[in-house]
Design a protein around this motif. Structure first.
Motif, PDB file in Angstrom:
ATOM      1  N   GLN A 191       0.842  -1.198   0.000  1.00  0.00           N
ATOM      2  CA  GLN A 191       0.000   0.000   0.000  1.00  0.00           C
ATOM      3  C   GLN A 191       0.874   1.243   0.000  1.00  0.00           C
ATOM      4  N   ASN A 192       2.071   1.132   0.577  1.00  0.00           N
ATOM      5  CA  ASN A 192       3.016   2.251   0.573  1.00  0.00           C
ATOM      6  C   ASN A 192       4.423   1.662   0.610  1.00  0.00           C
ATOM      7  N   VAL A 193       4.876   1.144  -0.562  1.00  0.00           N
ATOM      8  CA  VAL A 193       6.132   0.393  -0.609  1.00  0.00           C
ATOM      9  C   VAL A 193       7.301   1.196  -0.045  1.00  0.00           C
ATOM     10  N   ASN A 194       7.261   2.511  -0.166  1.00  0.00           N
ATOM     11  CA  ASN A 194       8.404   3.332   0.266  1.00  0.00           C
ATOM     12  C   ASN A 194       8.655   3.222   1.756  1.00  0.00           C
ATOM     13  N   VAL A 220      11.653  -5.023 -13.349  1.00  0.00           N
ATOM     14  CA  VAL A 220      11.114  -4.827 -12.000  1.00  0.00           C
ATOM     15  C   VAL A 220      10.326  -3.526 -11.943  1.00  0.00           C
ATOM     16  N   ARG A 221       9.106  -3.622 -11.440  1.00  0.00           N
ATOM     17  CA  ARG A 221       8.263  -2.433 -11.188  1.00  0.00           C
ATOM     18  C   ARG A 221       7.867  -2.443  -9.717  1.00  0.00           C
ATOM     19  N   PHE A 222       7.250  -1.371  -9.236  1.00  0.00           N
ATOM     20  CA  PHE A 222       6.704  -1.373  -7.876  1.00  0.00           C
ATOM     21  C   PHE A 222       5.541  -0.392  -7.782  1.00  0.00           C
ATOM     22  N   VAL A 223       4.618  -0.674  -6.889  1.00  0.00           N
ATOM     23  CA  VAL A 223       3.439   0.197  -6.669  1.00  0.00           C
ATOM     24  C   VAL A 223       2.871  -0.066  -5.282  1.00  0.00           C
ATOM     25  N   THR A 224       2.472   0.799  -4.524  1.00  0.00           N
ATOM     26  CA  THR A 224       2.184   2.218  -4.702  1.00  0.00           C
ATOM     27  C   THR A 224       3.090   3.026  -3.767  1.00  0.00           C
ATOM     28  N   SER A 225       3.444   4.259  -4.181  1.00  0.00           N
ATOM     29  CA  SER A 225       4.334   5.115  -3.381  1.00  0.00           C
ATOM     30  C   SER A 225       3.581   6.313  -2.839  1.00  0.00           C
ATOM     31  N   ASN A 226       3.861   6.707  -1.600  1.00  0.00           N
ATOM     32  CA  ASN A 226       3.355   7.974  -1.083  1.00  0.00           C
ATOM     33  C   ASN A 226       4.461   9.006  -1.297  1.00  0.00           C
ATOM     34  N   PRO A 227       4.143  10.134  -1.970  1.00  0.00           N
ATOM     35  CA  PRO A 227       5.194  11.134  -2.304  1.00  0.00           C
ATOM     36  C   PRO A 227       6.029  11.555  -1.101  1.00  0.00           C
ATOM     37  N   ARG A 228       5.421  11.564   0.074  1.00  0.00           N
ATOM     38  CA  ARG A 228       6.182  12.033   1.248  1.00  0.00           C
ATOM     39  C   ARG A 228       7.394  11.142   1.501  1.00  0.00           C
ATOM     40  N   ASP A 229       7.301   9.859   1.119  1.00  0.00           N
ATOM     41  CA  ASP A 229       8.394   8.915   1.419  1.00  0.00           C
ATOM     42  C   ASP A 229       9.314   8.671   0.226  1.00  0.00           C
ATOM     43  N   LEU A 230       9.080   9.407  -0.894  1.00  0.00           N
ATOM     44  CA  LEU A 230       9.936   9.210  -2.066  1.00  0.00           C
ATOM     45  C   LEU A 230      11.263   9.915  -1.839  1.00  0.00           C
ATOM     46  N   ARG A 241      19.843   1.253 -12.564  1.00  0.00           N
ATOM     47  CA  ARG A 241      19.613  -0.148 -12.908  1.00  0.00           C
ATOM     48  C   ARG A 241      18.819  -0.311 -14.193  1.00  0.00           C
ATOM     49  N   GLU A 242      19.389  -0.992 -15.175  1.00  0.00           N
ATOM     50  CA  GLU A 242      18.748  -1.193 -16.493  1.00  0.00           C
ATOM     51  C   GLU A 242      17.388  -1.869 -16.369  1.00  0.00           C
ATOM     52  N   ASN A 243      17.269  -2.846 -15.448  1.00  0.00           N
ATOM     53  CA  ASN A 243      16.031  -3.647 -15.417  1.00  0.00           C
ATOM     54  C   ASN A 243      14.957  -3.080 -14.484  1.00  0.00           C
ATOM     55  N   ILE A 244      15.208  -1.908 -13.877  1.00  0.00           N
ATOM     56  CA  ILE A 244      14.135  -1.276 -13.089  1.00  0.00           C
ATOM     57  C   ILE A 244      13.385  -0.337 -14.027  1.00  0.00           C
ATOM     58  N   CYS A 245      12.078  -0.545 -14.133  1.00  0.00           N
ATOM     59  CA  CYS A 245      11.284   0.172 -15.135  1.00  0.00           C
ATOM     60  C   CYS A 245      11.254   1.672 -14.882  1.00  0.00           C
ATOM     61  N   ASN A 246      11.343   2.440 -15.984  1.00  0.00           N
ATOM     62  CA  ASN A 246      11.288   3.921 -15.887  1.00  0.00           C
ATOM     63  C   ASN A 246       9.823   4.364 -15.838  1.00  0.00           C
ATOM     64  N   GLN A 247       9.148   3.936 -14.816  1.00  0.00           N
ATOM     65  CA  GLN A 247       7.716   4.222 -14.657  1.00  0.00           C
ATOM     66  C   GLN A 247       7.458   4.473 -13.183  1.00  0.00           C
ATOM     67  N   PHE A 248       6.686   5.520 -12.888  1.00  0.00           N
ATOM     68  CA  PHE A 248       6.448   5.829 -11.480  1.00  0.00           C
ATOM     69  C   PHE A 248       4.999   6.275 -11.300  1.00  0.00           C
ATOM     70  N   HIS A 249       4.287   5.586 -10.388  1.00  0.00           N
ATOM     71  CA  HIS A 249       2.927   6.017 -10.049  1.00  0.00           C
ATOM     72  C   HIS A 249       3.028   6.808  -8.753  1.00  0.00           C
ATOM     73  N   LEU A 250       2.769   8.131  -8.836  1.00  0.00           N
ATOM     74  CA  LEU A 250       2.950   9.010  -7.676  1.00  0.00           C
ATOM     75  C   LEU A 250       1.662   9.797  -7.413  1.00  0.00           C
ATOM     76  N   PRO A 251       0.752   9.189  -6.607  1.00  0.00           N
ATOM     77  CA  PRO A 251      -0.556   9.841  -6.357  1.00  0.00           C
ATOM     78  C   PRO A 251      -0.393  11.212  -5.702  1.00  0.00           C
ATOM     79  N   ALA A 252      -0.861  12.264  -6.346  1.00  0.00           N
ATOM     80  CA  ALA A 252      -0.809  13.625  -5.785  1.00  0.00           C
ATOM     81  C   ALA A 252      -2.080  13.896  -4.991  1.00  0.00           C
TER      82      ALA A 252
END
Ligand code: SF4
Length: 427
Positions: A191-194, A220-230, A241-252
């Protein structure tokens, strides 16, 4: 027993459905897609918004009527945790109400002749469970459960309990097995991987280790992050890291500081924008998505305009947009004045129109670019295969000559917002 499972809600619920399937299979039951022949039906529910809850409860009546003989009806997931016993009284068709942390008790409970509700929290024991994964070559690995943030509109901390992180060695072992089994993508869930922490290992360090075990044939991907902990540490691990996806879900959730404070989000508009800038500086072609809430209690028109301007400034690739939905037991219920539902819907449609325009513009920016996609399976339309970029964009291949799990270099030839078309290119 012949069982049928239906899942609603987030990826955490999807993976819980795979765990539930594994628990039933290990106990000698069979899990089938066809509800008509089911002797027991499990509905894994989502409580994050009223609509999700009503829809899942509506399915109970429908599913109970499909097989000739009424099946054992089991309500699982967050709505089960939220209402528990009350649901047994409210819905006579239900035989069991089981919270997300006690699925391991289900084989035993199915022996019971009484109608029961079991919703102990934090008691999950799923480490021994072999999840029945349904998404090859993509897979989910839970790294932590629960959330301690108590954002004022959110039901999750009440239905998913306090944060608890899985031991890193067990996570890495699970990743190793998935790589050996040929999975091409692993999404780390929480719920808040960070806020993952175990024996001094924080999330950036865990991600680095997972990336090493995953190797060069598994993303490798990950979800979901709370911006406060990024943190900058996390962003630099991703960029290195080449294999970590360049994708970020950051709920504002909102673009206005007073509303963010009332939501108890723990960051300001400028702080959020700085984190987005940090990600874009380290990974210029990062694909960013968000969640936004329209019509949070007390939100004025000017404050709503701040959300509009934030979306224009960040220009998200995608956004999950919602109107505020009252959730029982959450602190936002005591915040006034409420924004009338009609006005919430009007604001929501403004955000939807804006984002649809931005998503289309951004999707067209990648036409002509070459990318390596992971083939995920047949597309909806016959004769086509679906695949995903590192940014998690959906790329359609106009051919069936590919197998799920294959990595294919393509050139993007067409884009219409959420769907892109790619032509294979020889390396
Ligand atoms: S961080 Fe996410 S899951 Fe946790 S309370 Fe806030 S919105 Fe809910």
């Amino acid at each position: 027993m012949i069982c049928h499972i239906e899942v609603y809600g987030c990826q955490m619920n999807v993976h819980d459905g795979e765990i539930l399937s594994g628990i039933l299979k290990a106990a000698g039951h069979t899990v089938v897609r066809n509800a008509k022949i089911a002797e027991a039906v499990f509905v894994v529910t989502c409580a994050v918004r009223e609509h999700a809850e009503t829809r899942a409860l509506g399915r109970i009546t429908h599913l109970a009527g499909i097989p000739k003989k009424k099946p054992i009806m089991v309500l699982c997931g967050c709505v089960a945790q939220e209402h528990g016993e009350k649901l047994l009284k409210k819905i006579k068709l239900l035989d069991f109400v089981i919270g997300p942390d006690v699925y391991h008790l289900i084989p035993e409970l199915l022996q019971e002749r009484r109608r029961l509700s079991v919703t102990d929290q934090g008691a999950e024991d799923y480490e021994q469970v072999k999840a029945v994964r349904e998404q090859f070559p993509r897979s989910y690995v839970t790294v932590m459960r629960g959330c301690d943030n108590f954002c004022t509109y959110c039901i999750v901390p009440y239905v998913r309990g306090r944060e608890r992180s899985r031991p890193s060695e067990l996570i890495l072992k699970e990743v190793e097995k998935l790589v050996e089994a040929g999975y091409g993508e692993i999404t780390l869930l929480g719920q808040n991987v960070n806020s993952y922490t175990h024996n001094g290992m924080n999330f950036p360090k865990l991600l680095e280790k997972v990336s090493t075990v995953a190797g060069d044939r598994c993303r490798v991907r990950f979800v979901t992050s709370n911006p406060r902990d990024l943190t900058a540490e996390l962003a630099s691990v991703m960029a290195s890291r080449e294999n970590i996806c360049n994708q970020f879900h950051l709920p504002a959730q909102s673009g206005n500081d007073r509303v963010l404070k009332a939501m108890r989000r723990g960051y300001t508009r400028n702080g959020y924008i700085e984190k987005i800038a940090m990600l874009k500086e380290l990974m210029p072609d990062i694909v960013i998505s968000t969640d936004m809430i329209a019509g949070f209690p007390g939100e004025t028109l000017e404050e709503f305009e701040d959300t509009v301007s934030l979306m224009k400034e960040v220009r998200y690739d995608y956004a999950f947009l919602f109107r505020y939905s009252e959730r029982e037991g959450t602190a936002a219920l005591n915040i006034s004045p409420p924004v009338p539902v009609k006005e919430r819907l009007r604001r929501l449609s403004i955000l939807q129109d804006l984002q649809a325009k931005i998503t289309l513009e951004k999707s067209r920016e990648i036409i002509g670019r070459e990318m390596t996609v992971l083939v995920t399976g047949p597309a909806r339309r016959a004769g086509q295969m679906a695949s995903r970029t590192m940014g998690n964009r959906l790329i359609i291949l106009e051919s069936l000559d590919f197998t799920p799990g294959e990595l294919v270099p393509v050139r993007i030839v067409k884009a219409d917002g959420y769907t892109h078309f790619g032509e294979p290119v020889s390396v």
